[in-house]
Design a protein around this motif. Structure first.
Motif, PDB file in Angstrom:
ATOM      1  N   UNK A  69      93.847  51.287  58.605  1.00  0.00           N
ATOM      2  CA  UNK A  69      93.007  51.858  57.559  1.00  0.00           C
ATOM      3  C   UNK A  69      92.838  50.798  56.485  1.00  0.00           C
ATOM      4  N   UNK A  70      91.658  50.672  55.965  1.00  0.00           N
ATOM      5  CA  UNK A  70      91.430  49.637  54.963  1.00  0.00           C
ATOM      6  C   UNK A  70      90.514  50.151  53.869  1.00  0.00           C
ATOM      7  N   UNK A  71      90.797  49.686  52.644  1.00  0.00           N
ATOM      8  CA  UNK A  71      89.988  50.091  51.506  1.00  0.00           C
ATOM      9  C   UNK A  71      88.704  49.288  51.527  1.00  0.00           C
ATOM     10  N   UNK A  72      87.604  49.975  51.348  1.00  0.00           N
ATOM     11  CA  UNK A  72      86.327  49.384  51.731  1.00  0.00           C
ATOM     12  C   UNK A  72      85.219  49.890  50.806  1.00  0.00           C
ATOM     13  N   UNK A  73      84.413  48.974  50.327  1.00  0.00           N
ATOM     14  CA  UNK A  73      83.211  49.351  49.590  1.00  0.00           C
ATOM     15  C   UNK A  73      82.050  49.328  50.574  1.00  0.00           C
ATOM     16  N   UNK A  74      81.476  50.478  50.919  1.00  0.00           N
ATOM     17  CA  UNK A  74      80.424  50.499  51.935  1.00  0.00           C
ATOM     18  C   UNK A  74      79.092  49.942  51.463  1.00  0.00           C
ATOM     19  N   UNK A  75      78.995  49.571  50.197  1.00  0.00           N
ATOM     20  CA  UNK A  75      77.709  49.147  49.666  1.00  0.00           C
ATOM     21  C   UNK A  75      77.635  47.688  49.228  1.00  0.00           C
ATOM     22  N   UNK A  76      78.759  47.030  49.059  1.00  0.00           N
ATOM     23  CA  UNK A  76      78.705  45.656  48.546  1.00  0.00           C
ATOM     24  C   UNK A  76      80.017  44.941  48.817  1.00  0.00           C
ATOM     25  N   UNK A  77      79.974  43.615  48.769  1.00  0.00           N
ATOM     26  CA  UNK A  77      81.156  42.794  48.960  1.00  0.00           C
ATOM     27  C   UNK A  77      81.896  42.577  47.650  1.00  0.00           C
ATOM     28  N   UNK A  78      81.905  43.589  46.821  1.00  0.00           N
ATOM     29  CA  UNK A  78      82.610  43.562  45.544  1.00  0.00           C
ATOM     30  C   UNK A  78      83.303  44.900  45.357  1.00  0.00           C
ATOM     31  N   UNK A  79      84.246  44.949  44.436  1.00  0.00           N
ATOM     32  CA  UNK A  79      84.896  46.212  44.148  1.00  0.00           C
ATOM     33  C   UNK A  79      83.948  47.104  43.363  1.00  0.00           C
ATOM     34  N   UNK A  80      83.983  48.404  43.642  1.00  0.00           N
ATOM     35  CA  UNK A  80      83.109  49.315  42.928  1.00  0.00           C
ATOM     36  C   UNK A  80      83.554  50.751  43.072  1.00  0.00           C
ATOM     37  N   UNK A  81      82.732  51.676  42.576  1.00  0.00           N
ATOM     38  CA  UNK A  81      83.008  53.096  42.766  1.00  0.00           C
ATOM     39  C   UNK A  81      82.764  53.464  44.225  1.00  0.00           C
ATOM     40  N   UNK A  82      83.183  54.649  44.588  1.00  0.00           N
ATOM     41  CA  UNK A  82      82.983  55.148  45.952  1.00  0.00           C
ATOM     42  C   UNK A  82      83.729  54.332  46.999  1.00  0.00           C
ATOM     43  N   UNK A  83      84.921  53.814  46.629  1.00  0.00           N
ATOM     44  CA  UNK A  83      85.748  53.152  47.631  1.00  0.00           C
ATOM     45  C   UNK A  83      86.197  54.181  48.662  1.00  0.00           C
ATOM     46  N   UNK A  84      86.186  53.781  49.929  1.00  0.00           N
ATOM     47  CA  UNK A  84      86.521  54.678  51.027  1.00  0.00           C
ATOM     48  C   UNK A  84      87.659  54.085  51.851  1.00  0.00           C
TER      49      UNK A  84
END
Length: 576
Positions: A69-84
């Motif tokens: 399992x990995x913490x992942x931003x589905x929208x960009x290669x940066x940290x942001x809201x909506x981490x999954x």
């Protein structure tokens, strides 16, 4: 974990007693956009795990399958809201298949992101994940999720507990610095225990919780671990290690045959520190052998880029496995252009150094050796002062290298008061081309044809008081002609056996990452480097000695490494 430049390892399971859950479905609300990865990716690794895009990190073993399992931003290669929570599966911890996201923001208690956590497996093989949710009021709370279908070995769908959040910030923790639940362990009194990373003012702490049913949790008013002037303690990990042998033990083991380890990630330093000690389970106290000093005397898993690590007990092979996140050394703009950021270290088996009992040993899992291809080796090569010897016949940009150096009598070593010297600063001064008596000697990796680009992993030997100490360095100062990079040189000291007169080094080289294990895994340094010339077939590999005393290559074996299979499933069967 609050992530400015790091993502957390998620997962990792231990055996627990059965307990009942009331659960409600939580619909997946995020569909990852379809990105196109640029065709030319000279820095993308070939056998280190990366998601197809964006930020990543995290593991567990369930019914014959390893889950990452990995913490992942589905929208960009940066940290942001909506981490999954991204999700991949494997049978060997080397080749991976990407599945749909496991946990996504959907409820008031996690609507602003699903951050890191851990998992525990109940004895009836019922996994449960505890994770940090960023709630609608921006408080950090702890939630539970369980697999929807236990008969699915890939655990593709997860549902959230009806009583979430099960833990909210206590009075002893700031509401925005209370996160990263550890793997739970089962006490002799039948209660579960888990620790959380937290902060109160400038004090960092790990807070202990207890529960009889894994749903209703009670906080211990005394910190399980605390450190002054450090800020938040992230990604706490707590586990036993055997005092005899290299086998791992289940997280809940409590008997005289084990010692315990607590690991803390300090966000301010971006390093993981660990402390050996005694766990007084009847009092729920951990007595560490040493306190955190903020100096080079503190023990670290890795003295380079290695953070947000997590361990788990692999009961299939009776071993404890450690996995860390390795961030980038280039700019955020570079990450956006690449379309991804961060890699996982090679999974490492970890055990107590039974000889000294004072530190851990780490070694790449044996499965990575299945990727070894073409091999070259030589023995008995003498390296006089100023020698450089090319290791040819392998793919130098994608290699596994093991070398044993035989050194001269250590009595000839220079004297140094190592207690008064920062080894990392010393490595910056004692760069690979600067001559000493015994050393520097080691490997030059990711080297360009004209030698202008190279990353040297090397040793020097010193006489210190009544003992001898080695200095291990990873020198990035000449790693690239590019100027906009972090080229920090890393280093640490280690004890040298004056009678053995041998120093070993293993380096895993994979385009933009070099993981190095000195002295059989007693010292580890991971580097991220981005050559502009030494790319692909233009890369070379050397062994060298710039000390005035000759050293002997007792044994050297090097292999080209094959590309691991890391990608999306090819059919609905998810067969591996």
């Amino acid at each position: 974990m609050e992530i400015s430049s790091a993502l957390l390892l998620l997962g990792l399971f231990t055996f627990l007693q059965n307990t009942g859950f009331g659960i409600q479905a939580s619909p997946h609300s995020i569909n990852s956009p379809k990105y196109m990865i640029p065709e030319k990716q000279p820095y993308r690794t070939s056998y280190h795990f990366q998601p197809p895009l964006n930020w990543m990190n995290g593991p567990m073993y369930y019914k014959g399958v390893y889950h990452l399992f990995f913490q992942h931003n589905p929208y960009a290669a940066t940290f942001g809201d909506n981490m999954v929570w991204g999700h991949s599966v494997s049978h060997d911890l080397v080749n991976w298949i990407h599945l749909n996201n496991a946990i996504e923001p959907s409820e008031p208690y996690d609507i602003n992101s699903c951050w890191s956590g851990s998992a525990t497996i109940l004895p009836n093989e019922k996994p449960v994940i505890m994770y940090t949710g960023i709630a609608d009021n921006k408080h950090q709370v702890q939630n539970l999720a369980m697999p929807k279908n236990l008969s699915d070995p890939f655990l593709r769908e997860w549902i959230k507990h009806s009583q979430n959040p099960v833990i909210t910030p206590p009075s002893g923790a700031e509401v925005d610095n209370f996160r990263d639940p550890s793997t739970a362990w089962h006490g002799r009194d039948g209660k579960w225990r888990v620790i959380m990373g937290a902060q109160k003012g400038d004090e960092g702490k790990a807070i202990l919780y207890q529960s009889e049913d894994f749903i209703n949790w009670k906080v211990d008013p005394s910190p399980f671990y605390a450190s002054d002037n450090t800020g938040v303690c992230e990604c706490p990990d707590f586990f036993p290690v055997s005092i005899n042998g290299t086998n791992g033990v289940d997280t809940s083991v409590q008997n005289p045959s084990v010692r315990h380890v607590i690991k803390i990630g300090y966000l301010r330093r971006q390093h993981d520190y660990y402390f050996l000690g005694e766990y007084l389970y009847d009092q729920d106290k951990f007595i560490a052998d040493a306190k955190f000093t903020g100096t080079s005397l503190d023990l670290r898993y890795d003295y380079g880029k290695f953070y947000a690590s997590k361990s788990f007990f692999d009961y299939a092979k009776n071993r404890r496995i450690l996995w860390g996140w390795v961030n980038e050394s280039d700019t955020s703009q570079d990450d956006v252009m690449k379309g991804w950021a961060g890699v996982q270290s090679i999974p490492r088996q970890v055990w107590l150094d039974n000889e000294s009992g004072k530190q851990l040993i780490q070694w790449p899992i044996e499965e990575v050796e299945k990727l070894r291809g073409n091999k070259v080796s030589f023995n008995g090569e003498k390296l006089v002062s100023g020698s450089i010897l090319e290791v040819s016949g392998i793919t130098a940009s994608q290699a596994d290298v093991e070398v044993v150096f035989e050194i001269p009598e250590v009595e000839s070593a220079e004297s140094l008061d190592v207690e008064e010297v920062d080894p990392q600063l010393l490595c910056g001064e004692e760069y690979a081309s600067r001559s000493g008596r015994i050393g520097p000697f080691g490997l030059s990796a990711l080297v360009s044809y004209d030698l202008r680009e190279q990353t040297a992993v090397f040793f020097r030997i010193y006489k210190a008081s009544n003992k001898y100490r080695g200095l291990m360095c990873s020198d990035q100062s000449r790693s690239s002609l590019r100027k906009d990079l972090d080229k920090t040189t890393y280093g640490t000291f280690f004890d040298v056996d004056a009678n053995l007169r041998r120093i070993s080094l293993r380096s895993l080289i994979d385009h933009s990452i070099i993981e190095s294990f000195g002295e059989g895994g007693r010292v580890c340094i991971t580097s991220r480097v981005y050559p502009s010339i030494a790319i692909g077939e233009e890369t070379r590999l050397y062994v060298f000695n710039n000390g005035t005393e000759s050293v002997l290559i007792s044994k050297l074996n090097a292999w080209s490494m094959k590309k691991a299979e890391i990608g999306h499933h090819k059919s609905e069967s998810y067969s591996l």
